[in-house]
Design a protein around this motif. Structure first.
Motif, PDB file in Angstrom:
ATOM      1  N   SER A  90       6.922  23.812   0.986  1.00 43.11           N
ATOM      2  CA  SER A  90       5.752  24.675   1.159  1.00 43.11           C
ATOM      3  C   SER A  90       5.555  25.058   2.622  1.00 43.11           C
ATOM      4  O   SER A  90       5.330  26.224   2.959  1.00 43.11           O
TER       5      SER A  90
ATOM      6  N   ASN B 173       5.921  28.834   4.301  1.00 43.66           N
ATOM      7  CA  ASN B 173       4.809  29.451   5.042  1.00 43.66           C
ATOM      8  C   ASN B 173       5.238  29.814   6.460  1.00 43.66           C
ATOM      9  O   ASN B 173       4.879  30.872   6.981  1.00 43.66           O
TER      10      ASN B 173
ATOM     11  N   GLU C 200       7.571  32.878   6.336  1.00 41.60           N
ATOM     12  CA  GLU C 200       6.780  34.065   6.000  1.00 41.60           C
ATOM     13  C   GLU C 200       5.963  34.535   7.202  1.00 41.60           C
ATOM     14  O   GLU C 200       5.911  35.733   7.499  1.00 41.60           O
ATOM     15  N   SER C 201       5.351  33.606   7.902  1.00 41.21           N
ATOM     16  CA  SER C 201       4.574  33.958   9.098  1.00 41.21           C
ATOM     17  C   SER C 201       5.458  34.597  10.159  1.00 41.21           C
ATOM     18  O   SER C 201       5.053  35.557  10.824  1.00 41.21           O
TER      19      SER C 201
END
Length: 179
Positions: free
Chosen positions: A120, A124, A127-128
């Protein structure tokens, strides 16, 4: 001629500095990934059932790398002005291909996470970075104690990753061959 963006200039300068100021040694090794592929098949089945989040092969490798760095702390280190600084925690850098260039955001204290938690967090983080909303503090090469770069999903069979100074090592992952 097109001028480089500032981020591309920074990336190019960092790679050049690494190649010109540190010893680069590459070992190309193969590993049997059949057990990991079986685990991935089980994960896919459980994801389809809705009982588990998607965990990628890269997540599994990163999890294994973190565990290995706890056993071999010499690789979880920085080389600084003639000294080696070993870290008690793993601050994992993850090479991420973005429109702005290759970025290496760091997940501090990556060794505190379960496999699902790590998956996870890495998702994240990537993606950021791709969306351009990553904190600049998480992109500083000295924030990571070790980096993983995976080009397998691009079909790359072998490559030589460049060490992010002051880190002492990097793991480059390539294509998985199924026989």
């Amino acid at each position: 001629d097109r001028p480089l963006t500032n981020i591309r200039k920074i990336i190019a300068e960092a790679m050049h500095r690494s190649l010109s100021s540190s010893a680069q040694l590459t070992h190309h090794l193969s590993a049997n990934a059949s057990a990991m592929l079986q685990l991935r098949a089980e994960v896919k089945k459980r994801v389809a059932e809705g009982s588990m989040r998607n965990i990628t092969l890269n997540d599994m490798v990163c999890y294994a790398v973190i565990r290995a760095l706890n056993i071999f702390p010499e690789a979880n280190a920085h080389f600084l002005d003639g000294t080696i600084r070993q870290f008690h925690k793993v601050h994992l850098g993850l090479a991420v291909d973005t429109e702005r260039g290759l970025l290496v955001p760091v997940l501090p204290h990556a060794d505190d996470f379960s496999l699902e938690g790590l998956s996870s967090q890495l998702s994240n983080l990537a993606e950021s970075a791709r969306e351009g909303r990553i904190s600049p503090d998480l992109l500083a090469p000295d924030r990571a104690s070790f980096t993983v770069s995976n080009l397998g999903n691009y079909g790359v069979e072998m490559f030589t990753p460049v060490i992010n100074l002051p880190q002492v090592a990097i793991l480059g992952l390539s294509l998985i061959h199924i026989s």
